[in-house]
Motif scaffolding. Structure first.
Motif, short mmCIF file in Angstrom:
data_model
loop_
_atom_site.label_atom_id
_atom_site.label_comp_id
_atom_site.label_asym_id
_atom_site.label_seq_id
_atom_site.Cartn_x
_atom_site.Cartn_y
_atom_site.Cartn_z
N ALA A 40 -0.55 36.53 12.10
CA ALA A 40 -0.68 36.57 10.64
C ALA A 40 -0.55 35.17 10.05
O ALA A 40 -1.28 34.80 9.12
CB ALA A 40 0.37 37.50 10.05
N LEU A 41 0.37 34.37 10.59
CA LEU A 41 0.52 32.99 10.14
C LEU A 41 -0.76 32.20 10.43
O LEU A 41 -1.23 31.42 9.60
CB LEU A 41 1.71 32.33 10.82
N ALA A 42 -1.30 32.40 11.63
CA ALA A 42 -2.52 31.69 12.01
C ALA A 42 -3.67 32.02 11.06
O ALA A 42 -4.41 31.12 10.64
CB ALA A 42 -2.91 32.06 13.44
N HIS A 43 -3.81 33.28 10.70
CA HIS A 43 -4.87 33.67 9.76
C HIS A 43 -4.62 33.09 8.37
O HIS A 43 -5.55 32.64 7.70
CB HIS A 43 -4.99 35.20 9.70
N HIS A 44 -3.35 33.11 7.94
CA HIS A 44 -3.03 32.60 6.61
C HIS A 44 -3.36 31.11 6.49
O HIS A 44 -3.86 30.65 5.46
CB HIS A 44 -1.56 32.83 6.27
N PHE A 45 -3.06 30.36 7.57
CA PHE A 45 -3.27 28.90 7.53
C PHE A 45 -4.56 28.48 8.22
O PHE A 45 -4.73 27.32 8.57
CB PHE A 45 -2.07 28.20 8.18
N ALA A 46 -5.49 29.42 8.38
CA ALA A 46 -6.74 29.13 9.11
C ALA A 46 -7.53 27.98 8.50
O ALA A 46 -8.21 27.24 9.22
CB ALA A 46 -7.60 30.39 9.17
N LYS A 175 18.69 30.73 4.56
CA LYS A 175 18.14 31.47 5.69
C LYS A 175 16.63 31.61 5.56
O LYS A 175 16.11 32.09 4.56
CB LYS A 175 18.77 32.87 5.78
N LEU A 176 15.93 31.18 6.61
CA LEU A 176 14.49 31.33 6.67
C LEU A 176 14.19 32.53 7.56
O LEU A 176 14.62 32.58 8.71
CB LEU A 176 13.86 30.06 7.24
N LYS A 177 13.49 33.51 7.04
CA LYS A 177 13.23 34.75 7.77
C LYS A 177 12.23 34.51 8.90
O LYS A 177 11.44 33.57 8.85
CB LYS A 177 12.69 35.82 6.82
N THR A 178 12.26 35.40 9.91
CA THR A 178 11.29 35.27 10.99
C THR A 178 9.87 35.39 10.44
O THR A 178 9.59 36.21 9.58
CB THR A 178 11.50 36.35 12.07
N GLY A 179 9.00 34.52 10.93
CA GLY A 179 7.61 34.55 10.51
C GLY A 179 7.38 34.09 9.09
O GLY A 179 6.31 34.31 8.53
#
Length: 200
Positions: A40-46, A175-179
């Motif tokens: 999902a991160l990869a798609h968001h920052f594509a 706190k930074l959440k996973t993902g």
């Protein structure tokens, strides 16, 4: 101004797993849900062109970072920075949270969440972590005005970044959440957290 995208790696546990406190001594891969978060991160920052990419030696951060920079032409080499490795939780490493709380108490855990004050027995060199972040911010000051760099780390390390930026939101939760990710903008010698705990 230059941007740093600060990302916490994806999940290392899935629903139904016994979740434990995983530190720098435990090199777990991403779980199925963690791989989905990385995707999902990869798609968001594509459409984001990263000019540099950094992560810790841990598999979970390397997997997340590799998913995000992909195999596109012109993708930067992934640079491993040891300071980005998760903290070591001492006797609480790999223990379920109820056992951690039983040993250190709620107040100690709240101090860690609120102020990044390590409980007794945890191995955390706060000064070295802050210096690591300062060094990265200095590197970022040398980036071009439109450049974006990726940094993938763990929750215990990311929580020390707010200590060294010049400007941050008043209600910032360390706190930074996973993902999830945060954005630091760097304009010359001035740094500012403009967002935190975003998810795709």
């Amino acid at each position: 101004m230059a941007r740093l995208i600060i990302v916490r790696h994806g999940n290392t546990f899935d629903k139904g797993d016994t979740v434990t406190r995983v530190g720098g001594r435990t090199d777990l891969p991403l779980s199925a849900s963690g791989l989905a978060q990385a995707d999902a991160l990869a798609h968001h920052f594509a459409d984001t062109r990263f000019v540099a990419a950094f992560c810790s030696p841990l598999m979970r951060t390397r997997q997340t970072a590799r998913a995000m920079i992909g195999m596109r032409t012109g993708s930067p080499a992934l640079i491993v920075l040891p300071f980005l490795t998760e903290v070591e939780y001492g006797p609480d490493e790999n223990q379920p949270e109820e056992k951690v709380v039983a040993r250190i108490g709620e107040a100690a855990l709240e101090a860690w969440e609120r102020d990044a004050t390590p409980p007794e027995g945890w191995r955390v060199d706060a000064d070295a972590l802050r210096e690591g972040w300062r060094s990265l911010l200095e590197r970022a000051a040398g980036l071009g005005a439109e450049d974006t760099a990726l940094i993938v780390t763990s929750n215990g390390i990311a929580r020390f970044l707010p200590d060294v930026v010049d400007v941050q939101p008043d209600d910032l939760d360390r706190k930074l959440k996973t993902g999830a990710w945060g954005v630091v903008e760097v304009d010359g010698a001035t740094s500012c957290i403009t967002s935190w705990n975003l998810r795709p």
